[in-house]
Enzyme design. Structure first.
Site, PDB file in Angstrom:
ATOM      1  N   HIS A  84       0.377  -7.330   4.211  1.00  0.00           N
ATOM      2  CA  HIS A  84       0.813  -7.395   5.611  1.00  0.00           C
ATOM      3  C   HIS A  84      -0.330  -7.072   6.569  1.00  0.00           C
ATOM      4  CE1 HIS A  84       1.763  -2.937   5.247  1.00  0.00           C
ATOM      5  NE2 HIS A  84       1.352  -2.958   6.504  1.00  0.00           N
ATOM      6  N   ASP A 221       2.325  -5.707  -2.218  1.00  0.00           N
ATOM      7  CA  ASP A 221       1.770  -5.748  -0.862  1.00  0.00           C
ATOM      8  C   ASP A 221       0.254  -5.527  -0.879  1.00  0.00           C
ATOM      9  OD1 ASP A 221       1.417  -5.743   1.849  1.00  0.00           O
ATOM     10  OD2 ASP A 221       2.969  -4.279   2.288  1.00  0.00           O
ATOM     11  N   SER A 645      -1.516   1.797   6.521  1.00  0.00           N
ATOM     12  CA  SER A 645      -1.261   0.631   5.678  1.00  0.00           C
ATOM     13  C   SER A 645      -2.561   0.137   5.057  1.00  0.00           C
ATOM     14  CB  SER A 645      -0.638  -0.495   6.506  1.00  0.00           C
ATOM     15  OG  SER A 645       0.668  -0.172   6.899  1.00  0.00           O
TER      16      SER A 645
END
Length: 710
Positions: A84, A221, A645
């Protein structure tokens, strides 16, 4: 009795050792953290984690893009981050013919690695405490705009002095503890970054919005890029002559796995927290910023989704925008629910009572801090109505309508006298990439309705009177009118208007009229609310100064709120008990992929190649040696937030075991209060990353660059 004992043991096994809550400053690890870390099993020294005199683990950790973290994993410049985090770059490089989001991508040869314009990877060079340099030049009684102006000029001068044009180092001074401490951060930014590998979105975003912020997760991810430099290892604009960058440090990868209670450490760049906010500030956040995001984005996303489901080109164009919007839309929903469920307001009120007792113990403290909480309460309540309507207006009428932002940015480009006419048109044309007028027209109608529904009457832009008078309050008809008449709805119309004999007459353009109506009131609200916001900031600075003094006297170590600068958090691997009669173990396995999989579903489709690899158990070499299972994701009680992230998760030896990518639903109030029992970091297991690259992506060329720890 035996069953009861087993249940009790099971409950204890999901509760890891107490985490040391905090997003800790790297230069203070030796002073504040290392003994506790070593007590949890860490075998590294403080200097091996962060040092300005020698290469350390922090040299392997980078800022990826403008809002994520990444980690260098090879001597030839490979960087791992989340899928992402690479999503926007992957989307921009994709087309309907070459849809890298949908199908994934593997650069078979190094020449196949695709330049990603605008994408950067930034290394932290060093951090220095410059608090004394800043505060010694600011009069203690100076407040408001004058204080901010002087502070900014001092910080700018310090940063400018630390810049190094030879080594291409750029510096900035950041405030901490609400302008009570200041640190200089020196960076080296590389802007030739190339796309090397990504799994299909059905792996990298498996679970979609349904699973977002939830556990258990089965999301791969991750994505892979490469940093390039000039031949001297320095940052350089893209060039065919550039070479893969050789980092000072890259992370070794551990395939040994982990068990309950194992030490875990994360280095990354957490974006923003409000851990020292008062009960009144949290209430304002719940009813203002969060509620505006919930009400507006939910409506906007419904419009977008209705178009995306019908057209693959629109689906591709809006994929990144939708993902960015929905991420913190769901975050705000979860945060408001968690604040209520965990009684966070009560927690803060108790903290405030403790603070007031401490203040009253000393006449000197009463003089300095006796009124600060009352002042914070008053200023926060006074500022609320302005902040609430500003958030609503920004989310809906400004950023919610893409044409508005195009008009704003076009004006800025047009006013840039350093650009030629051709360059201006080229930049303006780029604003229309991934833009569909029909989508924006429907969105405008919805945003006008939503804003009127939730905004206070005195904050309605003048355009509403025009809509009521000419279109009898029909927002769809008004949007039709704007998109038919405005030159800003397509690049061709805008270019033709500019090139016409009369030129672009913005005063008569309905799109620009809309923008001017909204932006005029927006600026007015800022102006009227600024005195109250300034009072909040000033009182918050005094309050945090008091908290620092209180902590120093009681021997408690404090960490500053996150501000997208590199921090360290440490804890242990472990699950949690989310609610009565529920126990979540600390890892998920590939079994869950098959159990959740729904063929053709845009969130839970399992690619054929992955399905086959799982069926044939091609993951055997990547299974956990203790359980014999193929782990996908795992939990730890590390303290992270947005910006983390893509952050590397390290074991006790500083070896890479995963990439952090999410928090958990039950602790969405974590930006305000850290809850050791509930708050967890969700990370993708590095062995699942290797498995996907190997058996699904055929990325053996890239895997050969990695160093697997013994």
């Amino acid at each position: 009795m035996k069953k009861i004992l087993l249940y009790i043991l099971a409950a204890f096994c999901v509760l890891p050792a107490m985490a040391d809550e905090g997003m800790w400053m790297l230069p203070l690890i030796k002073k504040l953290n290392i003994k506790k870390m070593q007590g949890l099993g860490c075998v590294l020294t403080a200097e091996e984690i962060y040092s300005t005199d020698s290469v350390s683990l922090k040299d392997a950790v980078v800022i990826f893009g403008n809002g994520c973290t990444g980690v260098m994993v090879s001597p030839e410049g490979l960087v791992f981050t989340n899928h992402h985090c690479g999503y926007n770059a992957i989307q921009e490089l994709s087309s309907v013919e070459n849809n890298y989001l949908k199908n994934g991508y593997t650069a078979v040869n190094i020449s196949d690695e695709i330049p990603a314009p605008g994408l950067t990877v930034t290394f932290l060079n060093r951090i220095e405490d410059v608090t004394e340099q800043v505060l010694s030049k600011i009069p203690a009684d100076l407040t408001g705009a004058e204080r901010s102006k002087l502070q900014d000029s001092i910080c700018t001068a310090i940063a400018k002095n630390a810049n190094d044009t030879t080594l291409k180092l750029t510096a900035q001074v950041k405030p901490y503890f609400s302008n009570n401490q200041f640190y200089l951060l020196v960076y080296q930014k590389y802007n030739d970054v190339r796309f090397a590998y990504a799994p299909p979105a059905s792996i990298g975003k498996f679970g979609g919005d349904t699973d977002n912020w939830m556990w258990p997760r089965h999301t791969g991810d991750f994505s892979v890029f490469r940093v390039y430099s000039d031949k001297n290892g320095l940052p350089a604009a893209y060039s065919a002559d550039n070479v893969p960058y050789s980092p000072h440090r890259f992370a070794k990868i551990s395939v040994a796995g982990y068990k309950e209670g194992d030490f875990s450490m994360i280095l990354g760049n957490p974006g923003s927290t409000e851990r020292y906010a008062t009960s009144w500030q949290i209430q304002s956040m719940v009813n203002g910023e969060n509620q505006a995001r919930i009400d507006v984005r939910g409506a906007k996303q419904d419009v977008w989704k209705s178009f995306m489901q019908k057209d693959e080109a629109i689906q591709l164009a809006y994929a990144s925008k939708y993902a960015q919007s929905s991420n913190y839309w769901k975050n705000s929903i979860g945060m408001n629910k968690a604040i209520a469920k965990l009684k966070i307001i009560n927690v803060k009120e108790n903290e405030q009572r403790t603070f007031e007792k401490w203040v009253k113990q000393s006449p000197e403290r009463v003089k300095k801090y006796g009124k600060v909480l009352d002042n914070l309460k008053t200023s926060t309540e006074n500022a609320f109505i302005y902040e609430k309507n500003l958030n609503l207006m920004y989310e809906s009428l400004l950023s919610g309508v893409e044409m508005t932002m195009i008009a704003l940015r076009s004006g800025r480009i047009g006013g840039n006298n350093q650009l030629s006419r051709e360059e201006k048109f080229a930049q303006i044309k780029k604003l229309y990439d991934d833009y569909y007028p029909q989508v924006d027209k429907a969105t405008m109608a919805k945003m006008l309705a939503v804003y009127r529904q939730y905004a206070d009457e005195q904050f309605l832009p003048s355009i509403y009177s025009f809509i009521d008078k000419k279109f009898k309050g029909n927002y769809e008809k008004y949007a039709d009118y704007v998109f038919e008449k405005s030159a800003f709805t397509t690049f061709d119309k805008l270019q033709a208007a500019i090139n016409s004999k009369k030129g672009l007459d913005t005063k008569k353009d309905p799109g620009y009229e809309y923008y001017q109506s909204v932006i005029t009131l927006y600026r007015q609200i800022i102006s009227e609310g600024e005195p109250y916001s300034t009072q909040v900031d000033n009182n918050q600075r005094i309050y945090q100064a008091a908290l620092l003094e209180m902590a120093q006297q009681t021997g408690k170590a404090l960490y500053p709120d996150a501000n997208f600068t590199m921090r360290m958090t440490y804890g242990t691997i472990g699950g949690y008990v989310p609610a009565d009669a529920q126990i979540y173990k600390y890892y998920s396995t590939v079994k869950g992929i098959s159990e959740k999989g729904v063929p053709g579903d845009y969130e839970f489709d399992v690619p054929e190649k992955l399905s086959k690899a799982l069926k044939n158990k091609e993951y055997i070499k990547y299974t956990d040696p203790k359980t014999g299972e193929m782990n996908v994701c795992f939990l730890s009680n590390n303290d992270i937030t947005g910006g983390n992230s893509g952050s590397p998760v390290f074991n006790a030896k500083g070896e890479l075991i995963g990439l952090a990518f999410d928090g958990n639903w039950e602790a969405m109030s974590g930006d305000i209060v850290f809850d050791n029992d509930l708050q967890r970091t969700i990370s993708v297991d590095i062995r699942y990353v290797l498995f996907i690259m190997d058996k699904v992506g055929d990325a053996q060329r890239l895997l050969k660059e990695l160093e697997i720890a013994e």
